[in-house]
Structure formats: C-alpha cells, structure tokens
Design a protein around this motif. Structure first.
Motif, PDB file in Angstrom:
ATOM      1  N   VAL A  60       0.855  -1.192   0.000  1.00 14.35           N
ATOM      2  CA  VAL A  60       0.000   0.000   0.000  1.00 14.35           C
ATOM      3  C   VAL A  60       0.894   1.246   0.000  1.00 14.35           C
ATOM      4  N   SER A  61       0.504   2.267  -0.747  1.00 10.77           N
ATOM      5  CA  SER A  61       1.259   3.522  -0.787  1.00 10.77           C
ATOM      6  C   SER A  61       1.026   4.302   0.504  1.00 10.77           C
ATOM      7  N   GLY A  62       2.053   4.349   1.347  1.00 12.99           N
ATOM      8  CA  GLY A  62       1.961   5.109   2.587  1.00 12.99           C
ATOM      9  C   GLY A  62       1.757   6.592   2.332  1.00 12.99           C
ATOM     10  N   ASP A  63       2.385   7.120   1.293  1.00 13.69           N
ATOM     11  CA  ASP A  63       2.247   8.537   0.976  1.00 13.69           C
ATOM     12  C   ASP A  63       0.826   8.865   0.520  1.00 13.69           C
ATOM     13  N   ALA A  64       0.214   7.988  -0.259  1.00 19.37           N
ATOM     14  CA  ALA A  64      -1.160   8.220  -0.721  1.00 19.37           C
ATOM     15  C   ALA A  64      -2.143   8.167   0.445  1.00 19.37           C
ATOM     16  N   ILE A  65      -1.937   7.242   1.372  1.00 20.99           N
ATOM     17  CA  ILE A  65      -2.805   7.167   2.557  1.00 20.99           C
ATOM     18  C   ILE A  65      -2.631   8.433   3.401  1.00 20.99           C
ATOM     19  N   ALA A  66      -1.392   8.866   3.615  1.00 23.35           N
ATOM     20  CA  ALA A  66      -1.152  10.086   4.399  1.00 23.35           C
ATOM     21  C   ALA A  66      -1.852  11.283   3.756  1.00 23.35           C
ATOM     22  N   ALA A  67      -1.830  11.371   2.429  1.00 25.28           N
ATOM     23  CA  ALA A  67      -2.489  12.484   1.724  1.00 25.28           C
ATOM     24  C   ALA A  67      -4.003  12.464   1.946  1.00 25.28           C
ATOM     25  N   LEU A  68      -4.600  11.263   2.009  1.00 19.00           N
ATOM     26  CA  LEU A  68      -6.038  11.171   2.263  1.00 19.00           C
ATOM     27  C   LEU A  68      -6.420  11.789   3.597  1.00 19.00           C
ATOM     28  N   TYR A  69      -5.512  11.728   4.547  1.00 18.07           N
ATOM     29  CA  TYR A  69      -5.778  12.236   5.892  1.00 18.07           C
ATOM     30  C   TYR A  69      -5.138  13.603   6.128  1.00 18.07           C
ATOM     31  N   ASP A  70      -4.827  14.299   5.035  1.00 29.82           N
ATOM     32  CA  ASP A  70      -4.315  15.668   5.092  1.00 29.82           C
ATOM     33  C   ASP A  70      -3.041  15.802   5.921  1.00 29.82           C
ATOM     34  N   VAL A  71      -2.231  14.762   5.917  1.00 32.43           N
ATOM     35  CA  VAL A  71      -0.943  14.837   6.593  1.00 32.43           C
ATOM     36  C   VAL A  71      -0.021  15.636   5.679  1.00 32.43           C
ATOM     37  N   GLU A  72       0.404  16.783   6.162  1.00 38.10           N
ATOM     38  CA  GLU A  72       1.231  17.690   5.367  1.00 38.10           C
ATOM     39  C   GLU A  72       2.697  17.294   5.453  1.00 38.10           C
ATOM     40  N   GLN A  73       3.355  17.303   4.365  1.00 38.09           N
ATOM     41  CA  GLN A  73       4.795  17.162   4.208  1.00 38.09           C
ATOM     42  C   GLN A  73       5.508  16.431   5.346  1.00 38.09           C
ATOM     43  N   LEU A  74       5.599  15.141   5.189  1.00 39.22           N
ATOM     44  CA  LEU A  74       6.335  14.331   6.153  1.00 39.22           C
ATOM     45  C   LEU A  74       7.836  14.528   5.942  1.00 39.22           C
ATOM     46  N   PRO A  75       8.636  14.346   6.972  1.00 32.13           N
ATOM     47  CA  PRO A  75      10.089  14.542   6.814  1.00 32.13           C
ATOM     48  C   PRO A  75      10.746  13.450   5.952  1.00 32.13           C
ATOM     49  N   VAL A  76      10.020  12.341   5.733  1.00 37.73           N
ATOM     50  CA  VAL A  76      10.539  11.262   4.888  1.00 37.73           C
ATOM     51  C   VAL A  76       9.432  10.781   3.965  1.00 37.73           C
ATOM     52  N   ARG A  77       9.832  10.160   2.872  1.00 42.99           N
ATOM     53  CA  ARG A  77       8.869   9.543   1.966  1.00 42.99           C
ATOM     54  C   ARG A  77       8.543   8.157   2.514  1.00 42.99           C
ATOM     55  N   LEU A  78       7.260   7.831   2.626  1.00 40.58           N
ATOM     56  CA  LEU A  78       6.862   6.541   3.185  1.00 40.58           C
ATOM     57  C   LEU A  78       7.022   5.409   2.184  1.00 40.58           C
ATOM     58  N   GLY A  79       6.698   5.674   0.924  1.00 34.59           N
ATOM     59  CA  GLY A  79       6.790   4.639  -0.095  1.00 34.59           C
ATOM     60  C   GLY A  79       5.741   3.557   0.103  1.00 34.59           C
ATOM     61  N   ILE A  80       6.055   2.373  -0.367  1.00 31.37           N
ATOM     62  CA  ILE A  80       5.146   1.228  -0.253  1.00 31.37           C
ATOM     63  C   ILE A  80       5.325   0.608   1.126  1.00 31.37           C
ATOM     64  N   VAL A  81       4.201   0.412   1.823  1.00 34.00           N
ATOM     65  CA  VAL A  81       4.261  -0.103   3.190  1.00 34.00           C
ATOM     66  C   VAL A  81       3.345  -1.305   3.356  1.00 34.00           C
ATOM     67  N   GLY A  82       3.558  -1.985   4.442  1.00 29.53           N
ATOM     68  CA  GLY A  82       2.662  -3.041   4.906  1.00 29.53           C
ATOM     69  C   GLY A  82       2.247  -2.687   6.317  1.00 29.53           C
ATOM     70  N   ALA A  83       1.123  -3.202   6.745  1.00 26.87           N
ATOM     71  CA  ALA A  83       0.657  -2.888   8.092  1.00 26.87           C
ATOM     72  C   ALA A  83      -0.229  -4.004   8.621  1.00 26.87           C
ATOM     73  N   THR A  84      -0.241  -4.114   9.933  1.00 23.37           N
ATOM     74  CA  THR A  84      -1.186  -4.978  10.626  1.00 23.37           C
ATOM     75  C   THR A  84      -1.992  -4.084  11.549  1.00 23.37           C
ATOM     76  N   ALA A  85      -3.314  -4.212  11.473  1.00 29.19           N
ATOM     77  CA  ALA A  85      -4.186  -3.389  12.313  1.00 29.19           C
ATOM     78  C   ALA A  85      -5.096  -4.284  13.138  1.00 29.19           C
ATOM     79  N   THR A  86      -5.320  -3.882  14.366  1.00 33.12           N
ATOM     80  CA  THR A  86      -6.267  -4.556  15.254  1.00 33.12           C
ATOM     81  C   THR A  86      -7.206  -3.498  15.802  1.00 33.12           C
ATOM     82  N   ILE A  87      -8.503  -3.784  15.704  1.00 35.42           N
ATOM     83  CA  ILE A  87      -9.523  -2.885  16.240  1.00 35.42           C
ATOM     84  C   ILE A  87     -10.418  -3.723  17.142  1.00 35.42           C
ATOM     85  N   ILE A  88     -10.509  -3.338  18.410  1.00 29.99           N
ATOM     86  CA  ILE A  88     -11.318  -4.103  19.361  1.00 29.99           C
ATOM     87  C   ILE A  88     -12.177  -3.173  20.204  1.00 29.99           C
ATOM     88  N   GLY A  89     -13.300  -3.699  20.691  1.00 32.90           N
ATOM     89  CA  GLY A  89     -14.142  -2.973  21.628  1.00 32.90           C
ATOM     90  C   GLY A  89     -15.509  -2.657  21.070  1.00 32.90           C
TER      91      GLY A  89
END
Length: 170
Positions: free
Chosen positions: A129-158
């Motif tokens: 997944v493109s970390g930079d594209a996801i950050a842009a969706l959430y209006d994260v302005e100019q990160l100090p590094v390029r995220l590039g392609i990332v992987g993630a594990t998410a857990t949502i409970i409750g």
C-alpha cells in the motif's frame, strides 16, 4: 426432524441502510452496496448460516475507497436461539483504489444486545500500500521522509463507541 439445505441470493445490500436499520453508530463512515449468496445448512436446532458477500461497486471505509471487497461470513451456534449472538467474518479480501491488498478477519459479538453495545474484534493485514497516498487522504502535510510502499497490521477491538485501534507499520 431434518437438516436445513437452503440457498438464496440477496442483491442490493446497502451498508449504510443496514447500519441505520440496526441502529449501530459506526465511529467511521462506511458505505457500499453488496450482493450475497447465503446457505443455511445443518440440523434444525443447530443451523449454520454461511454467506459469500461481494461488493458490487466501490466501498468506502472512512476516507479509503476499496475497488473490490469479498468476505466470507458465518453464523453458527450450538443453540438456535443463540444463532445471531456472534457474526464471524472468517476471511475478508479487499483491493484499495490506491493499490495494494488487504486481508482480514472479524468477530462481532452481539450477545450483549440490547443491554450493552456489541463487541468488535477485527484484525487486518495490508501489503503493498502507498503510505504517501494514505497520508495524503488524511491531510498529513509534508512528512520529513517519503513513506513509499508499506505493509501494516491493524487490530480494532471494543464496542463501537470506544474502539481501540493498534496499527503496526512495516
């Protein structure tokens, strides 16, 4: 005394309408339309309901648009009266419009209704997944590094009104 052996096709399942009719307040925006093939099998007093649920168009989860979604849903119990107590999504597969691939599983415990909120236990893995594209969706302005392609594990409970989220990026 026989066993169930029924199948049905259900079209035009609107996620927003389902949430509204079930009076579930989702903490994030969810929308999409699905179709499903449902099978009810097993003994009369211990039926098993299995459904293959497929999105018929884009699905939106918060700000992320998924171009494809396919899920296997199961409801089963030792007692007929408890059949709707737990909804298990044994496998969900999604393709984000931004690229990459997401898989996951989920258990939604409804046994406490109507006295208290349902309990969610959701785990997902994202790859390529493109970390930079996801950050842009959430209006994260100019990160100090390029995220590039990332992987993630998410857990949502409750419960829906107090979800706890943990995300591990790779």
């Amino acid at each position: 005394q026989g066993d169930y052996d029924l199948t049905a096709q259900i079209d035009d399942i609107d996620l927003e309408e389902v949430l509204e009719q079930s009076e579930v307040d989702s903490p994030i925006a969810l929308s999409g339309v699905f179709e499903s093939t449902v099978a009810i099998t097993g003994p009369m007093l211990q039926p098993r309901l299995a459904a293959d649920v497929i999105a018929t168009g884009p699905v939106t989860v918060d700000r992320i648009v998924l171009s494809e979604v396919d899920a296997d849903v199961v409801l089963e119990s030792e007692r007929l009266v408890d059949l709707l107590d737990t909804i298990t999504i044994t496998q969900i597969t999604a393709i984000p419009e931004l690229g990459g691939h997401v898989t996951g599983s989920c258990v939604l415990n409804l046994a406490t209704l109507p006295d208290s909120s349902p309990e969610l236990d959701f785990t997902a893995q994202a790859t390529n997944v493109s970390g930079d594209a996801i950050a842009a969706l959430y209006d994260v302005e100019q990160l100090p590094v390029r995220l590039g392609i990332v992987g993630a594990t998410a857990t949502i409970i409750g419960p829906p009104d107090a979800l706890k989220t943990q995300i591990n990026l790779q």
